[in-house]
Design a protein around this motif. Sequence first.
Motif, mmCIF file in Angstrom:
data_model
loop_
_atom_site.group_PDB
_atom_site.id
_atom_site.type_symbol
_atom_site.label_atom_id
_atom_site.label_comp_id
_atom_site.label_asym_id
_atom_site.label_seq_id
_atom_site.Cartn_x
_atom_site.Cartn_y
_atom_site.Cartn_z
ATOM 1 N N GLN A 28 2.043 7.176 2.206
ATOM 2 C CA GLN A 28 2.734 7.674 1.171
ATOM 3 C C GLN A 28 3.616 6.931 0.838
ATOM 4 N N LEU A 29 4.357 5.767 1.588
ATOM 5 C CA LEU A 29 4.841 4.685 1.233
ATOM 6 C C LEU A 29 4.256 2.653 1.438
ATOM 7 N N TYR A 30 2.861 2.490 2.125
ATOM 8 C CA TYR A 30 2.957 1.437 1.940
ATOM 9 C C TYR A 30 1.149 1.408 1.674
ATOM 10 N N VAL A 31 0.748 0.006 1.233
ATOM 11 C CA VAL A 31 -0.712 -0.020 1.113
ATOM 12 C C VAL A 31 -1.198 -0.862 1.953
ATOM 13 N N ALA A 32 -2.090 -1.026 2.777
ATOM 14 C CA ALA A 32 -2.865 -2.289 3.312
ATOM 15 C C ALA A 32 -4.161 -2.194 3.101
ATOM 16 N N SER A 33 -4.833 -3.848 3.310
ATOM 17 C CA SER A 33 -5.773 -3.962 3.770
ATOM 18 C C SER A 33 -6.092 -5.310 4.183
ATOM 19 N N GLY A 34 -7.712 -5.531 5.203
ATOM 20 C CA GLY A 34 -7.758 -6.418 6.020
ATOM 21 C C GLY A 34 -9.156 -7.336 5.321
ATOM 22 N N ALA A 35 -8.803 -8.735 5.557
ATOM 23 C CA ALA A 35 -10.122 -9.486 4.664
ATOM 24 C C ALA A 35 -10.458 -10.274 5.431
ATOM 25 N N GLU A 36 -10.756 -11.535 5.126
ATOM 26 C CA GLU A 36 -12.072 -12.478 5.324
ATOM 27 C C GLU A 36 -10.826 -14.035 6.120
ATOM 28 N N ASP A 37 -9.665 -13.864 5.396
ATOM 29 C CA ASP A 37 -8.977 -14.797 5.353
ATOM 30 C C ASP A 37 -8.088 -14.844 7.404
ATOM 31 N N LYS A 38 -8.334 -13.744 8.163
ATOM 32 C CA LYS A 38 -8.500 -13.562 9.717
ATOM 33 C C LYS A 38 -6.999 -12.838 9.521
ATOM 34 N N HIS A 39 -6.501 -11.993 8.278
ATOM 35 C CA HIS A 39 -5.519 -11.682 7.816
ATOM 36 C C HIS A 39 -5.098 -9.914 7.776
ATOM 37 N N GLY A 40 -4.392 -9.181 8.365
ATOM 38 C CA GLY A 40 -4.196 -8.386 7.673
ATOM 39 C C GLY A 40 -3.249 -7.642 6.499
ATOM 40 N N TYR A 41 -3.087 -7.432 5.512
ATOM 41 C CA TYR A 41 -1.668 -6.958 4.819
ATOM 42 C C TYR A 41 -1.116 -6.150 4.550
ATOM 43 N N TRP A 43 1.804 -4.164 1.731
ATOM 44 C CA TRP A 43 2.923 -3.729 1.232
ATOM 45 C C TRP A 43 3.230 -2.820 0.914
ATOM 46 N N ASP A 44 4.670 -2.715 -0.174
ATOM 47 C CA ASP A 44 5.020 -2.061 -0.503
ATOM 48 C C ASP A 44 4.502 -0.808 -1.647
ATOM 49 N N ARG A 45 3.957 -0.156 -1.184
ATOM 50 C CA ARG A 45 3.039 0.792 -2.208
ATOM 51 C C ARG A 45 3.685 1.217 -3.710
ATOM 52 N N TYR A 46 5.144 0.832 -4.033
ATOM 53 C CA TYR A 46 6.027 0.879 -4.930
ATOM 54 C C TYR A 46 6.999 -0.397 -5.905
ATOM 55 N N TYR A 47 7.244 -0.987 -4.268
ATOM 56 C CA TYR A 47 7.396 -2.561 -5.419
ATOM 57 C C TYR A 47 6.624 -3.469 -5.490
ATOM 58 N N GLY A 48 5.808 -3.214 -4.936
ATOM 59 C CA GLY A 48 4.656 -4.387 -4.972
ATOM 60 C C GLY A 48 4.308 -5.703 -4.302
ATOM 61 N N ILE A 49 6.276 -5.174 -3.624
ATOM 62 C CA ILE A 49 5.874 -6.342 -1.869
ATOM 63 C C ILE A 49 5.070 -6.386 -0.888
ATOM 64 N N GLN A 50 5.057 -7.700 -0.350
ATOM 65 C CA GLN A 50 3.939 -7.851 0.777
ATOM 66 C C GLN A 50 5.149 -7.058 1.867
ATOM 67 N N ILE A 51 5.299 -7.108 2.582
ATOM 68 C CA ILE A 51 5.842 -6.315 3.742
ATOM 69 C C ILE A 51 5.730 -8.078 4.831
ATOM 70 N N ALA A 52 3.786 -7.649 5.233
ATOM 71 C CA ALA A 52 3.744 -7.792 6.812
ATOM 72 C C ALA A 52 2.025 -8.693 6.323
ATOM 73 N N LYS A 53 2.264 -10.405 6.865
ATOM 74 C CA LYS A 53 0.530 -10.637 7.323
ATOM 75 C C LYS A 53 0.484 -10.358 8.260
ATOM 76 N N LEU A 54 -0.807 -10.120 8.976
ATOM 77 C CA LEU A 54 -0.976 -9.494 10.440
ATOM 78 C C LEU A 54 -2.214 -9.993 11.210
ATOM 79 N N SER A 55 -1.866 -11.361 11.726
ATOM 80 C CA SER A 55 -2.456 -12.334 12.455
ATOM 81 C C SER A 55 -3.557 -11.384 13.599
ATOM 82 N N HIS A 56 -5.200 -12.365 13.359
ATOM 83 C CA HIS A 56 -6.240 -12.160 14.382
ATOM 84 C C HIS A 56 -6.822 -13.072 13.724
ATOM 85 N N THR A 57 -7.595 -13.136 14.634
ATOM 86 C CA THR A 57 -8.073 -14.693 15.023
ATOM 87 C C THR A 57 -9.797 -15.035 14.426
ATOM 88 N N ASP A 58 -10.320 -12.944 13.490
ATOM 89 C CA ASP A 58 -11.582 -13.358 12.790
ATOM 90 C C ASP A 58 -11.496 -12.141 11.363
#
Length: 103
Positions: A28-41, A43-58
Amino acid sequence: MTEVKRHYGHKAYSSNEELVFIFLDVCQLYVASGAEDKHGYLWDRYYGIQIAKLSHTDVVNSVTFNPRDQEMLVTASDDGTVKVWRSKAMIREMNLEIDEKNS
């Protein structure tokens, strides 16, 4: 279909000729994605701003919100880890202890 919202920051490196995967979840509030750059992202669903960049090593190849608690996000990666994420405010509110070396 018509584009109605755009979120910036997701990174993918596969060429256009290869099969590309996007690992996405929405609540309801957020959008999340996983990426090839070793991060999860996150976003605030309504404002479209990135809230967090979540680190992994792969590559982060799975993201999901807890269906009973939108404030909990889980990411899984080819680095062999599954990480559970919460906001610092929620950690304080719940009096949870965190491993400082991983925060």
